[in-house]
Enzyme design. Sequence first.
Site, PDB file in Angstrom:
ATOM      1  N   ASP A   1       0.825  -1.226   0.000  1.00  0.00           N
ATOM      2  CA  ASP A   1       0.000   0.000   0.000  1.00  0.00           C
ATOM      3  C   ASP A   1       0.854   1.268   0.000  1.00  0.00           C
ATOM      4  OD1 ASP A   1      -2.380  -1.636   0.344  1.00  0.00           O
ATOM      5  OD2 ASP A   1      -1.771  -1.839   2.431  1.00  0.00           O
TER       6      ASP A   1
ATOM      7  N   LYS B   1       2.425   2.187  -5.193  1.00  0.00           N
ATOM      8  CA  LYS B   1       3.156   1.704  -6.370  1.00  0.00           C
ATOM      9  C   LYS B   1       2.414   2.000  -7.677  1.00  0.00           C
ATOM     10  CE  LYS B   1       3.300  -2.364  -4.472  1.00  0.00           C
ATOM     11  NZ  LYS B   1       2.901  -1.999  -3.094  1.00  0.00           N
ATOM     12  N   GLY B   2       1.101   1.806  -7.673  1.00  0.00           N
ATOM     13  CA  GLY B   2       0.330   1.999  -8.901  1.00  0.00           C
ATOM     14  C   GLY B   2       0.472   3.401  -9.445  1.00  0.00           C
TER      15      GLY B   2
ATOM     16  N   GLY C   1      -3.817  -4.129  -5.017  1.00  0.00           N
ATOM     17  CA  GLY C   1      -4.772  -3.061  -5.335  1.00  0.00           C
ATOM     18  C   GLY C   1      -4.001  -1.791  -5.628  1.00  0.00           C
ATOM     19  N   HIS C   2      -3.642  -1.583  -6.886  1.00  0.00           N
ATOM     20  CA  HIS C   2      -2.839  -0.432  -7.279  1.00  0.00           C
ATOM     21  C   HIS C   2      -3.766   0.681  -7.765  1.00  0.00           C
ATOM     22  CE1 HIS C   2       0.988  -3.094  -7.897  1.00  0.00           C
ATOM     23  NE2 HIS C   2       0.515  -3.110  -6.667  1.00  0.00           N
TER      24      HIS C   2
ATOM     25  N   ARG D   1       3.593 -28.725  -7.931  1.00  0.00           N
ATOM     26  CA  ARG D   1       3.609 -29.191  -9.323  1.00  0.00           C
ATOM     27  C   ARG D   1       2.264 -29.760  -9.786  1.00  0.00           C
ATOM     28  NH1 ARG D   1       8.913 -32.538  -8.013  1.00  0.00           N
ATOM     29  NH2 ARG D   1       7.672 -32.645  -6.118  1.00  0.00           N
TER      30      ARG D   1
ATOM     31  N   GLN E   1       2.350  -5.931  -3.344  1.00  0.00           N
ATOM     32  CA  GLN E   1       2.572  -6.028  -1.897  1.00  0.00           C
ATOM     33  C   GLN E   1       3.843  -5.244  -1.512  1.00  0.00           C
ATOM     34  OE1 GLN E   1       1.756  -9.424  -3.509  1.00  0.00           O
ATOM     35  NE2 GLN E   1      -0.230  -8.460  -3.331  1.00  0.00           N
TER      36      GLN E   1
ATOM     37  N   SER F   1       5.923  12.286  -3.521  1.00  0.00           N
ATOM     38  CA  SER F   1       4.496  12.372  -3.830  1.00  0.00           C
ATOM     39  C   SER F   1       3.802  13.216  -2.770  1.00  0.00           C
ATOM     40  CB  SER F   1       3.871  10.974  -3.866  1.00  0.00           C
ATOM     41  OG  SER F   1       2.474  11.058  -4.031  1.00  0.00           O
TER      42      SER F   1
END
Length: 422
Positions: free
Chosen positions: A12, A15-16, A39-40, A142, A221, A408
């Site tokens: 959180d 990143k998006g 959730g970006h 596998r 994440q 930001s």
Amino acid sequence: MVDVLLGLQWGDEGKGKIVDVLAPQYDVVARFQGGPNAGHTIKFDGKKFVLHLIPSGIFHAGTDNLIGNGVVIDPVILRKEIEGLNDAGIPVAERLLIARRATIIMPTHKLLDAASEKAKGDKKIGSTLKGIGPSYRDKVGRYALRIGDIASPNFKEKYAEAVERHKVLLAAYGMEADYAEMEKAFFEAIEFLSNIRLTDSERFVQQAITDGRKILAEGAQGTMLDIDFGSYPYVTSSNTISAGACTGLGVAPNQIGRVYGIFKAYCTRVGSGPFPTELHGETGETLRAAGSEFGATTGRPRRCGWMDLVALKFAVRINGVTDLIMTKADVLSVLETIRIADKYKVDGETTEWLPYDLESNIEPQYRDFAPWQSDITEIRSEGEIPASLKKYMEYLFAELNVPISFLSVGPDREQTLDMRTY
């Protein structure tokens, strides 16, 4: 070369938004791990988008967006995400590719996730219940179905075999496998995805490198949720660190270029698990409200706390971070005092190193900083940064020995200061 962008805390970190800001400088944006638990959030032109599986470069024409082999994909969620973007006028089919080696999340994976979390009782990890863990377990065991299997004539037979294995596990949990409606939507989504471009991610990425195309690997994440180096067992099921880009896309270590590490000016965490600098009182509530700290995927309120420099140093070292990106500095404007935990006291011993067990007797040692208490959401140049915020950033640079290349000051893509000197 492949540049990597990832989170340095418990996810959180924003990143998006930052991928969206950087995307015009790249030809390819590629997700390398995780699944729909991501959730970006991206905001621009008065619109808000939350991406769970699709890379955050999808809004830029001319940019290829690759879902890599290290990702686990829920076809139903991906279909919904694609259709939502299409409705918003984004030509997803022109810009999206999916790795054939990516693992498929089945309906029964979600049931297993819920059953496993319930069985843990008070020790539950706070799973998003998206089937992430069980699908990665099948991959390691596998047994997994992969996106490339969609083209196989015996896909449904492989699916049925996997379901039978899951039924045995569900019975052991005392849970009945009721998934008829989920299964219908699953196969409709599988049919839908058969029209999306599939590729071998390692071949696609290597060819892009050969052609001189610029690639940005997007993590999900955060470092403190890494399966190997996070606050185990309260972690996700994949490698969220920069090394995960190598295995999640098919990139050699010597092909990694810059590593952008994103962190908030404070800390948050969703779900269970240790959080040494967590604030339980009024200050924590103030941060949650000011920062709109609610999960983009689950809607759950995030736990809030002071900046943890011990954990941040650990994350910078383990990822080989070359550039830092600090987000949500504007949120701290509401506080009268700002603190950073620069050391831990563990069982009476002072340390700057992250201990093996974060649930041990940890007492964060704090350093106080003067507040800036002014609206910084409108600043657009480095010269406008308040003096107290500059001191906060200068201290972090001195301790981490890595420059803060971006700051930001709000959720919109325009509220991002590029302070790179190269």
